[in-house]
Design a protein around this motif. Structure first.
Motif, PDB file in Angstrom:
ATOM      1  N   THR A 201      99.986 -20.219  16.299  1.00 18.11           N
ATOM      2  CA  THR A 201      98.558 -19.332  16.588  1.00 18.11           C
ATOM      3  C   THR A 201      98.719 -19.139  18.081  1.00 18.11           C
ATOM      4  O   THR A 201      98.506 -18.195  18.756  1.00 18.11           O
ATOM      5  CB  THR A 201      97.477 -19.929  16.037  1.00 18.11           C
ATOM      6  N   TYR A 202      98.954 -20.325  18.678  1.00 20.53           N
ATOM      7  CA  TYR A 202      98.788 -20.545  20.269  1.00 20.53           C
ATOM      8  C   TYR A 202      99.764 -19.563  21.056  1.00 20.53           C
ATOM      9  O   TYR A 202      99.350 -18.671  21.772  1.00 20.53           O
ATOM     10  CB  TYR A 202      98.900 -21.976  20.515  1.00 20.53           C
ATOM     11  N   ASN A 203     100.880 -19.201  20.488  1.00 21.63           N
ATOM     12  CA  ASN A 203     101.884 -18.338  20.804  1.00 21.63           C
ATOM     13  C   ASN A 203     101.542 -16.802  20.505  1.00 21.63           C
ATOM     14  O   ASN A 203     102.194 -16.031  21.282  1.00 21.63           O
ATOM     15  CB  ASN A 203     103.219 -18.729  20.265  1.00 21.63           C
ATOM     16  N   LEU A 204     100.687 -16.632  19.487  1.00 23.03           N
ATOM     17  CA  LEU A 204     100.286 -15.414  19.111  1.00 23.03           C
ATOM     18  C   LEU A 204      99.254 -14.650  19.841  1.00 23.03           C
ATOM     19  O   LEU A 204      99.124 -13.433  20.328  1.00 23.03           O
ATOM     20  CB  LEU A 204      99.863 -15.170  17.753  1.00 23.03           C
ATOM     21  N   LEU A 205      98.246 -15.752  20.305  1.00 21.32           N
ATOM     22  CA  LEU A 205      97.182 -15.208  20.925  1.00 21.32           C
ATOM     23  C   LEU A 205      97.526 -15.022  22.492  1.00 21.32           C
ATOM     24  O   LEU A 205      98.080 -15.697  23.052  1.00 21.32           O
ATOM     25  CB  LEU A 205      95.995 -16.300  20.832  1.00 21.32           C
ATOM     26  N   GLN A 206      96.579 -13.818  22.856  1.00 20.01           N
ATOM     27  CA  GLN A 206      96.481 -13.596  24.381  1.00 20.01           C
ATOM     28  C   GLN A 206      95.360 -13.232  24.826  1.00 20.01           C
ATOM     29  O   GLN A 206      94.226 -12.931  24.306  1.00 20.01           O
ATOM     30  CB  GLN A 206      97.329 -12.408  24.711  1.00 20.01           C
ATOM     31  N   VAL A 207      95.081 -13.681  26.257  1.00 22.15           N
ATOM     32  CA  VAL A 207      93.615 -13.385  26.719  1.00 22.15           C
ATOM     33  C   VAL A 207      93.417 -11.988  26.450  1.00 22.15           C
ATOM     34  O   VAL A 207      94.223 -11.096  26.869  1.00 22.15           O
ATOM     35  CB  VAL A 207      93.832 -13.684  28.293  1.00 22.15           C
ATOM     36  N   GLY A 208      92.256 -11.433  26.296  1.00 20.98           N
ATOM     37  CA  GLY A 208      91.849 -10.134  26.032  1.00 20.98           C
ATOM     38  C   GLY A 208      92.015  -9.660  24.596  1.00 20.98           C
ATOM     39  O   GLY A 208      91.261  -8.754  24.319  1.00 20.98           O
ATOM     40  N   ASP A 209      92.696 -10.431  23.670  1.00 21.86           N
ATOM     41  CA  ASP A 209      92.509 -10.511  22.334  1.00 21.86           C
ATOM     42  C   ASP A 209      91.197 -10.779  21.789  1.00 21.86           C
ATOM     43  O   ASP A 209      90.328 -11.406  22.316  1.00 21.86           O
ATOM     44  CB  ASP A 209      93.838 -11.291  21.402  1.00 21.86           C
ATOM     45  N   SER A 210      90.817 -10.295  20.493  1.00 25.74           N
ATOM     46  CA  SER A 210      89.704 -10.567  19.859  1.00 25.74           C
ATOM     47  C   SER A 210      90.078 -11.738  18.652  1.00 25.74           C
ATOM     48  O   SER A 210      90.951 -11.122  18.024  1.00 25.74           O
ATOM     49  CB  SER A 210      89.010  -9.396  19.289  1.00 25.74           C
ATOM     50  N   LEU A 211      89.340 -12.691  18.574  1.00 29.63           N
ATOM     51  CA  LEU A 211      89.553 -13.589  17.698  1.00 29.63           C
ATOM     52  C   LEU A 211      88.122 -13.869  16.814  1.00 29.63           C
ATOM     53  O   LEU A 211      87.104 -14.045  17.260  1.00 29.63           O
ATOM     54  CB  LEU A 211      89.825 -15.046  18.287  1.00 29.63           C
ATOM     55  N   ARG A 212      88.472 -13.754  15.353  1.00 29.87           N
ATOM     56  CA  ARG A 212      87.359 -13.894  14.559  1.00 29.87           C
ATOM     57  C   ARG A 212      87.719 -15.026  13.810  1.00 29.87           C
ATOM     58  O   ARG A 212      88.432 -15.269  13.092  1.00 29.87           O
ATOM     59  CB  ARG A 212      87.214 -12.787  13.695  1.00 29.87           C
ATOM     60  N   ALA A 213      86.741 -16.139  14.046  1.00 29.32           N
ATOM     61  CA  ALA A 213      86.905 -17.479  13.134  1.00 29.32           C
ATOM     62  C   ALA A 213      85.427 -18.017  12.743  1.00 29.32           C
ATOM     63  O   ALA A 213      84.531 -17.793  13.470  1.00 29.32           O
ATOM     64  CB  ALA A 213      87.648 -18.333  13.993  1.00 29.32           C
ATOM     65  N   SER A 214      85.552 -19.044  11.979  1.00 28.97           N
ATOM     66  CA  SER A 214      84.715 -19.599  11.487  1.00 28.97           C
ATOM     67  C   SER A 214      84.345 -21.073  12.141  1.00 28.97           C
ATOM     68  O   SER A 214      85.029 -21.512  12.725  1.00 28.97           O
ATOM     69  CB  SER A 214      84.713 -20.198   9.974  1.00 28.97           C
ATOM     70  N   THR A 215      82.991 -21.177  12.373  1.00 26.27           N
ATOM     71  CA  THR A 215      82.747 -22.325  13.704  1.00 26.27           C
ATOM     72  C   THR A 215      81.385 -22.831  12.958  1.00 26.27           C
ATOM     73  O   THR A 215      80.734 -22.325  12.292  1.00 26.27           O
ATOM     74  CB  THR A 215      82.729 -21.735  14.826  1.00 26.27           C
ATOM     75  N   ILE A 216      80.990 -24.108  13.397  1.00 30.02           N
ATOM     76  CA  ILE A 216      79.746 -24.647  13.206  1.00 30.02           C
ATOM     77  C   ILE A 216      78.817 -24.582  14.553  1.00 30.02           C
ATOM     78  O   ILE A 216      79.414 -24.777  15.868  1.00 30.02           O
ATOM     79  CB  ILE A 216      79.730 -26.123  13.029  1.00 30.02           C
TER      80      ILE A 216
END
Length: 187
Positions: A30-45
Motif C-alpha cells: 500500500t505504501y508503494n501504491l500511494l502517492q502524494v495527491g491521491d485520495s484515500l478513503r479509510a475507516s478511522t477513530i
C-alpha cells in the motif's frame, strides 16, 4: 485476522484500488501504491465533542470514514504501519470540510479565482451552490473570476488540481493552521 479495514485509493487519473490488508506485508505494498495527491478513503477513530441540551460538553470516540487528499506518507517498517496525513475532502456527520479558498475569500485575499465549469455541473446541489457563493463572494469583494472550460486543456489541468485555485492579494495562514476543527487527520 485482518490488519485493517478496507481502504479505497483514488489517483488523479481516476484509477481506483480497493485494498483489504490481510498480512503485514500488505501495508508495504500500500505504501508503494500511494502517492502524494491521491485520495484515500479509510475507516478511522475520531474524538468527537458533543454538547447536551443542558449545555454540558462531553467527548467520545467514534468510528468514521474519512476521505483524505494525501499530503505525506510514512511507513514504519518495525510495526508494519502506514501513516498517512492529509486534508479531509469529503464531509461526514463528524468532520466538516471548509474550502482549499472560502477562508481566503472571507479574508478578502482572493485577487483572481480560477474555477472549472465542471464544478457548476456537480451532481450535488449543495456543492454547486457552494461554488456559486464562492464566485459571488469573490466578485463582491473586488476579485476577478476566470471560469475555465473542462473541454480545454487548461480546464482539464485545473480539474486535476481540484477544479479551483486562486491567486491571492496577500498570504494567509494555511487552512490546517488556521482551523483546528479536525479538517486534517493522521492515520
Amino acid at each position: 485476522s485482518r490488519l485493517a479495514h478496507k481502504c479505497l485509493i483514488y489517483s488523479p487519473e481516476d484509477y481506483q484500488v480497493t485494498l483489504i490488508p490481510e498480512e503485514a506485508e500488505d501495508m508495504w505494498h500500500t505504501y508503494n501504491l500511494l502517492q502524494v495527491g491521491d485520495s484515500l478513503r479509510a475507516s478511522t477513530i475520531r474524538k468527537v465533542q458533543t454538547e447536551s441540551s443542558t449545555g454540558s460538553v462531553g467527548s467520545s470516540r467514534v468510528r468514521t470514514t474519512l476521505t483524505l487528499c494525501v499530503e505525506t506518507i510514512d511507513f514504519d517498517s518495525q510495526a508494519c504501519q502506514l501513516r498517512v496525513k492529509g486534508t479531509n475532502i469529503q464531509e461526514n456527520q463528524y468532520v466538516k470540510v471548509r474550502m482549499h479558498l472560502e477562508l481566503a475569500s472571507e479574508a478578502l485575499a482572493v485577487d483572481i479565482l480560477m474555477i472549472s465549469d465542471k464544478l457548476f455541473r456537480h451532481q450535488d446541489i449543495a456543492t454547486r451552490s457552494r461554488y456559486v457563493r464562492l464566485v459571488d463572494n469573490v466578485k463582491e469583494n473586488g476579485g476577478n473570476v476566470r471560469i475555465f472550460s473542462s473541454l480545454h486543456v487548461s480546464g482539464e489541468q485545473l480539474n486535476q488540481l481540484s477544479g479551483v485555485a486562486a491567486i491571492l492579494r496577500f498570504p494567509i495562514a494555511d487552512v490546517s493552521d488556521a482551523e483546528e476543527d479536525s479538517s486534517s487527520d493522521e492515520d
